[in-house]
Enzyme design. Structure first.
Site, mmCIF file in Angstrom:
data_model
loop_
_atom_site.group_PDB
_atom_site.id
_atom_site.type_symbol
_atom_site.label_atom_id
_atom_site.label_comp_id
_atom_site.label_asym_id
_atom_site.label_seq_id
_atom_site.Cartn_x
_atom_site.Cartn_y
_atom_site.Cartn_z
ATOM 1 N N CYS A 65 -4.005 11.288 1.301
ATOM 2 C CA CYS A 65 -3.178 10.071 1.231
ATOM 3 C C CYS A 65 -1.740 10.305 0.812
ATOM 4 O O CYS A 65 -0.819 9.991 1.574
ATOM 5 C CB CYS A 65 -3.837 9.076 0.285
ATOM 6 S SG CYS A 65 -5.527 8.723 0.758
ATOM 7 N N LYS A 95 0.824 -1.209 0.000
ATOM 8 C CA LYS A 95 0.000 0.000 0.000
ATOM 9 C C LYS A 95 0.865 1.268 0.000
ATOM 10 O O LYS A 95 0.683 2.174 -0.822
ATOM 11 C CB LYS A 95 -0.917 -0.031 1.227
ATOM 12 C CG LYS A 95 -1.609 1.261 1.545
ATOM 13 C CD LYS A 95 -2.654 1.604 0.510
ATOM 14 C CE LYS A 95 -3.115 3.027 0.688
ATOM 15 N NZ LYS A 95 -4.384 3.302 0.073
HETATM 16 C C1 UGA Z 1 -4.877 7.942 -3.773
HETATM 17 C C2 UGA Z 1 -4.578 6.700 -4.626
HETATM 18 O O1 UGA Z 1 -4.715 7.011 -6.015
HETATM 19 C C3 UGA Z 1 -5.514 5.554 -4.264
HETATM 20 O O2 UGA Z 1 -5.157 4.382 -4.988
HETATM 21 C C4 UGA Z 1 -5.385 5.267 -2.769
HETATM 22 O O3 UGA Z 1 -6.270 4.247 -2.350
HETATM 23 C C5 UGA Z 1 -5.722 6.542 -1.996
HETATM 24 O O4 UGA Z 1 -4.810 7.591 -2.397
HETATM 25 C C6 UGA Z 1 -5.545 6.227 -0.524
HETATM 26 O O5 UGA Z 1 -4.433 5.935 -0.107
HETATM 27 O O6 UGA Z 1 -6.560 6.139 0.183
HETATM 28 P P1 UGA Z 1 -6.674 9.943 -3.868
HETATM 29 O O7 UGA Z 1 -5.838 10.590 -2.805
HETATM 30 O O8 UGA Z 1 -8.138 9.858 -3.675
HETATM 31 O O9 UGA Z 1 -6.177 8.415 -4.101
HETATM 32 O O10 UGA Z 1 -6.447 10.752 -5.195
HETATM 33 P P2 UGA Z 1 -5.646 10.569 -6.570
HETATM 34 O O11 UGA Z 1 -6.615 10.474 -7.666
HETATM 35 O O12 UGA Z 1 -4.622 9.530 -6.472
HETATM 36 O O13 UGA Z 1 -4.927 12.006 -6.662
HETATM 37 C C7 UGA Z 1 -3.972 12.424 -5.688
HETATM 38 C C8 UGA Z 1 -3.342 13.735 -6.120
HETATM 39 O O14 UGA Z 1 -2.529 13.542 -7.279
HETATM 40 C C9 UGA Z 1 -4.340 14.819 -6.491
HETATM 41 O O15 UGA Z 1 -3.906 16.051 -5.989
HETATM 42 C C10 UGA Z 1 -4.349 14.800 -8.019
HETATM 43 O O16 UGA Z 1 -4.734 16.006 -8.591
HETATM 44 C C11 UGA Z 1 -2.889 14.493 -8.293
HETATM 45 N N1 UGA Z 1 -2.638 13.904 -9.618
HETATM 46 C C12 UGA Z 1 -3.091 12.668 -9.933
HETATM 47 C C13 UGA Z 1 -1.886 14.619 -10.543
HETATM 48 O O17 UGA Z 1 -1.462 15.766 -10.296
HETATM 49 N N2 UGA Z 1 -1.617 14.056 -11.769
HETATM 50 C C14 UGA Z 1 -2.063 12.831 -12.092
HETATM 51 O O18 UGA Z 1 -1.767 12.369 -13.224
HETATM 52 C C15 UGA Z 1 -2.811 12.112 -11.164
#
Ligand code: UGA
Length: 432
Positions: free
Chosen positions: A263, A207
């Protein structure tokens, strides 16, 4: 199967309702009685597409129950999921596990029927060993099995991620628990999810390593975006060109503001702290943390350059203030660094977010909320597109804007640079 989800935060509530929808009897428990009473009435504490409908359906069908009586709920259940928060401890970066251990102490008091105790909360490697130690002070080892089953749900996509996971990770050496859990997840496995059984410690680390890797991938492309800006290259081309290599993959390769949420910032810090405790220096992840912390300042500097250093009295509109689209979550959102800094320099901020006004921004003077996109942007000198909601993807700026001269800084690269140029709109994206 009879399941008990302890903690009705993001993980517990979404997983609980999805398990109920698969036909299990699920009790979602929380010590916050007010929250439980609201959930019984169908009032959901978080914004998550599709969640409310699913809660109402399964509550009505008597597959989903809510309770604040922890002992009773544990006693009634065969599988207990620990889904409480593991926030970052102030100053140390370490995960605060006090809520996890409090729950373990409660489980210790429960009736003497075999139970599987699962950590779904993100917990550092060896936490399962410690829970086992707490329980074995009172119980025979035959009466419980401590398993790690991390969640990989994204906010805003959680129900889909639960229903169609890439993989299900079960960390246990206990054959009986493995058999029961494989059966629990069978409806998802039969739809194509990969099921892997590892040691408990490996599951705990999978994780953290996954979140740290994804944070690294984002940070990598964000740094490449900085180079693109200096060399007049569009970073989107780089993401596509790299992502087509199957070894790299195109997902999580989109440049943007600093990553945020509940996260990545927390888990990257926690894994480096755990490694430090084992005298291992995770230098790569440490530099990812630093780079990400620096990112909001870099983007702010670009705002200053775009405005030729004249920030005072400039009307700046933020479209979206949460850490990403499809969530109302403000935790570690880069807007919370950028907005206060811009006000300090005399800017007048107005924002619109599809999930409404944010209490985190109430305390600032010169920050106001608009109820729709049109009124939010119409008088702005600079529009900052901070999140990538669909609502922001086809705005007809020319027809809405009252001012002739306005600038767009699109931090998510939603719009086509060519099209903006053709429309004679002063437009900046990230990385190019
Ligand atoms: C993240 C993980 O993706 C999940 O798999 C995990 O279960 C979760 O954390 C957790 O540990 O509970 P989450 O925090 O909901 O999920 O959001 P993400 O979609 O992963 O985005 C996280 C950050 O990265 C955001 O600020 C988003 O804007 C940024 N991001 C994401 C980018 O800047 N570029 C990308 O290509 C993808």
């Amino acid at each position: 199967m009879k399941l008990c989800m302890i903690g009705t935060g993001y993980v517990g509530l979404v997983s609980g309702v999805c398990f109920a929808d698969l036909g299990n009897d699920v009790i979602c428990v929380d010590k916050n009685n007010e929250k439980i009473e609201k959930l019984k009435k169908g009032i959901i504490p978080i914004y998550e597409p599709g969640l409310e409908e699913l809660v109402k359906k399964n509550f009505k069908n008597k597959k989903l129950f809510f309770s604040s009586n922890l002992q009773e709920s544990i006693n009634k259940s065969d599988i207990i999921f620990i889904c409480v928060g593991t926030p970052t401890k102030k100053n140390s970066g370490e995960a605060d596990l006090s809520q996890v251990y409090d729950v373990a102490k409660e489980i210790k008091k429960s009736s003497s029927r075999f139970k599987i105790i699962i950590t779904k909360s993100t917990v550092p490697v060896t936490t399962g060993d410690k829970i086992e130690k707490i329980l074995s002070k009172k119980k025979s080892k035959k009466l419980f099995s401590v398993v790690s089953n991390p969640e990989f749900l994204r906010e805003g996509e959680a129900i889909r991620d639960f229903s169609y996971p890439d993989r299900i990770v079960i960390g246990t050496n206990d054959l009986r628990s493995n058999r029961i859990l494989k059966n629990l997840y069978m409806p998802l496995i039969s739809k194509g999810a990969k099921y892997i059984n590892t040691s408990r410690r490996a599951a705990e680390l999978i994780k953290y390593a996954s979140n740290a890797f994804l944070a690294t991938k984002i940070t990598f492309i964000n740094e490449i975006a900085n180079l693109c800006e200096k060399t007049n290259i569009n970073v989107e081309d780089i993401s596509i060109g790299m992502g087509l290599d199957k070894r790299i993959g195109s997902r999580f390769l989109r440049a943007g503001p600093a990553y945020g949420g509940s996260c990545f910032p927390k888990d990257t810090k926690a894994i480096t702290k755990t490694a430090d405790d084992f005298k291992i220096n995770l230098t790569l992840i440490k530099s990812v943390i630093k780079s990400n912390e620096n990112r909001s300042l870099l983007l702010l500097k670009r705002v200053f350059r775009i405005l030729n250093g004249k920030v005072k009295n400039k009307k700046i509109c933020f479209l979206g203030v949460t850490f990403k689209a499809n969530t109302d979550d403000m935790r570690d959102s880069s807007s919370l660094i950028m907005i206060p800094s811009l006000i300090k320099r005399g800017a007048i901020i107005n924002y619109y977010d599809p999930t409404g006004k944010k209490q985190e921004l109430n305390k600032y003077k010169n920050v106001s909320f608009s109820k729709d996109i049109k009124s939010a942007i119409s008088k702005a000198d600079l529009i900052i597109i901070h999140t990538e909601w669909n609502d922001f993807k086809s705005i007809n700026f020319k027809s809405i804007m009252k001012k002739k001269r306005f600038i767009i800084y699109d931090m998510r690269n939603i719009y086509s640079r060519m099209k903006m140029k053709k429309d004679n709109i002063k437009y900046y994206g990230v990385g190019g």
